[in-house]
Design a protein around this motif. Sequence first.
Motif, mmCIF file in Angstrom:
data_model
loop_
_atom_site.group_PDB
_atom_site.id
_atom_site.type_symbol
_atom_site.label_atom_id
_atom_site.label_comp_id
_atom_site.label_asym_id
_atom_site.label_seq_id
_atom_site.Cartn_x
_atom_site.Cartn_y
_atom_site.Cartn_z
ATOM 1 N N CYS A 18 0.831 -1.209 0.000
ATOM 2 C CA CYS A 18 0.000 0.000 0.000
ATOM 3 C C CYS A 18 0.864 1.258 0.000
ATOM 4 N N PHE A 41 -3.586 2.840 -5.008
ATOM 5 C CA PHE A 41 -3.513 2.769 -3.549
ATOM 6 C C PHE A 41 -4.896 2.929 -2.918
ATOM 7 N N LEU A 45 -5.863 0.066 -0.350
ATOM 8 C CA LEU A 45 -6.245 0.413 1.018
ATOM 9 C C LEU A 45 -7.606 -0.166 1.369
#
Length: 248
Positions: A18, A41, A45
């Motif tokens: 991440c 990302f 996430l």
Amino acid sequence: MLAEAKMGGVFSLFFCGCIFALALGQFALVYKFGDGGIYSFDILLLVFCLAALSFFIIKRKKIQVTVPGMLLCSFCLIGGISLAFSPIKLSSSELLVAGAYLVRLATYVLFYICLHNLVTAGLLKTGTIEKAVVVSGVFLFIAGIIQLIVFPNLGLISDLYDWDPHKNRMFATFFDPNFLGMYFVICLGISIKRMKRSALASTLLVCTYVFCLAEKEGFPNICFYFGTTSFFSGTKDTNQAYRHHRPK
């Protein structure tokens, strides 16, 4: 216990992935819409949070929400209500962008809550978190040096992608020197936290502060100003206390 240890390793690698995706900045863009966009990302996430929550639910572990977490959740709730019942008439594209930013903020808050619980459960170490962030900062610094040499003028493509025309400034993969400077502040703060108070740490802090003065970045200047003064004030007080209480 062995299964949880393996899951800890998985979560550690997932977290590092991440952070690496975050360090890719604009190169991690997956889909662009209006003034918003979806980045890799963002997806990672969200998957990380869903995986962590699923693990805690399956293992029947209590999910703790700290006071800052509650405040952040309340802020997201208020933001959602204000967006849904806003007296300001927004177009469909504006609602989409605003909603996307709200979802991203909520994902970050959920990410914080998941990280706290993973660290508390011993599945993720704070050292792993700190190292991943610092390594990403080193990556961004190297990328920024290369960018200054190869592509110092963002104004050449600013009209195509609606970016600010930064010239002869380090923006690395973020394409924003101010955002990059704030990220460097976080990385340096973690680095100093992990270092012992020594002459090397003092020299590093002062040199970085001078570098930020040369860069004319307001936010890093303020951070390093207070960081420098508090650092040397604490060191001075410690030395005075030692001289006062040292054996004669």
